[in-house]
Design a protein around this motif. Structure first.
Motif, short mmCIF file in Angstrom:
data_model
loop_
_atom_site.label_atom_id
_atom_site.label_comp_id
_atom_site.label_asym_id
_atom_site.label_seq_id
_atom_site.Cartn_x
_atom_site.Cartn_y
_atom_site.Cartn_z
N PHE A 1 -22.72 -24.06 14.26
CA PHE A 1 -22.57 -25.24 13.41
C PHE A 1 -23.10 -24.96 12.00
O PHE A 1 -22.44 -25.28 11.01
CB PHE A 1 -23.30 -26.44 14.03
N GLY B 1 -20.71 -22.82 10.27
CA GLY B 1 -19.47 -23.55 10.00
C GLY B 1 -19.57 -24.53 8.85
O GLY B 1 -18.62 -24.68 8.08
N PHE C 1 -16.11 -22.79 6.96
CA PHE C 1 -15.21 -22.85 8.12
C PHE C 1 -14.31 -21.62 8.14
O PHE C 1 -14.07 -21.03 9.19
CB PHE C 1 -14.38 -24.13 8.05
N SER D 1 -14.98 -19.49 17.32
CA SER D 1 -15.97 -20.34 16.65
C SER D 1 -15.29 -21.47 15.89
O SER D 1 -15.79 -22.60 15.88
CB SER D 1 -16.84 -19.51 15.70
N PHE E 1 -16.15 -25.29 16.56
CA PHE E 1 -16.57 -26.11 15.41
C PHE E 1 -15.59 -27.26 15.22
O PHE E 1 -15.99 -28.41 14.99
CB PHE E 1 -16.66 -25.23 14.16
N GLN F 1 -16.34 -31.19 15.22
CA GLN F 1 -16.03 -31.97 14.02
C GLN F 1 -15.04 -33.09 14.33
O GLN F 1 -15.15 -34.18 13.79
CB GLN F 1 -15.48 -31.07 12.91
N TRP G 1 -12.75 -27.67 6.78
CA TRP G 1 -12.26 -28.16 8.07
C TRP G 1 -11.45 -29.45 7.87
O TRP G 1 -10.37 -29.60 8.44
CB TRP G 1 -13.42 -28.42 9.04
#
Length: 174
Positions: A65, A68, A72, A79, A83, A87, A130
């Protein structure tokens, strides 16, 4: 007694009986609405706790996290998927809170707390990266809220003192 007198007495009785009944009904309705709002807030709080549990119960995910939120794009495929799953739950939770605010369930004070939390997360490049890949999964109204928060241009401060070079991943069990 004539009919006019009986009608007047009937109307007077209706006032003495009906008005207190309406007042009682209004008080009960207001109390029921307050209890419903509190139950909704409690539910949202429970969902938030369930969501963030992954961060304090799983050191490996916590390290992922932290990486990330900073980038991202730099995560490997697995991963990114992990993530993204987190999210997505995180933002669906925020979206639910947003609609609870719109419906008057959350007070302005509670929404302010949520807005500040969202601002902290959305200040990070990785979260914004993201968001750009997944915002089409959300409602147009919520997209506007998130995009407006990003547009404020807050500096990433929530994790600014966390040195990612010191993040040690837990060892695989042998």
């Amino acid at each position: 007694m004539n009919w006019a007198m009986l009608t007047a007495i009937g109307q007077l009785a209706a006032v003495f009986i009906g008005v207190p009944s309406i007042i009682y009904f209004a008080i009960q309705l207001r109390e029921q609405n307050r209890e419903s709002r509190q139950a909704a807030v409690n539910s949202l709080t429970q969902q938030w706790g369930d969501l963030t549990r992954a961060l304090h119960e799983n050191a490996e995910f916590t390290a992922l996290f932290l990486r990330g939120v900073h980038s991202f794009h730099d995560l490997d495929a697995v991963s990114k998927l992990r993530f993204s799953a987190f999210q997505n739950r995180f933002f669906k939770n925020f979206e639910g809170m947003y609609y609870s605010r719109r419906e008057g369930i959350l007070t302005p004070e509670l929404w302010g707390e949520i807005d500040r939390t969202m601002s902290d997360f959305l200040a990070y490049d990785g979260v914004q990266q993201w968001w750009e890949t997944r915002k089409h999964w959300h409602t147009e109204s919520f997209i506007r809220v998130v995009d407006a928060i990003i547009a404020r241009g807050h500096k990433p401060m929530a994790y600014s003192t966390y040195d990612l070079q010191q993040v040690v991943l837990p060892r695989e069990s042998e």
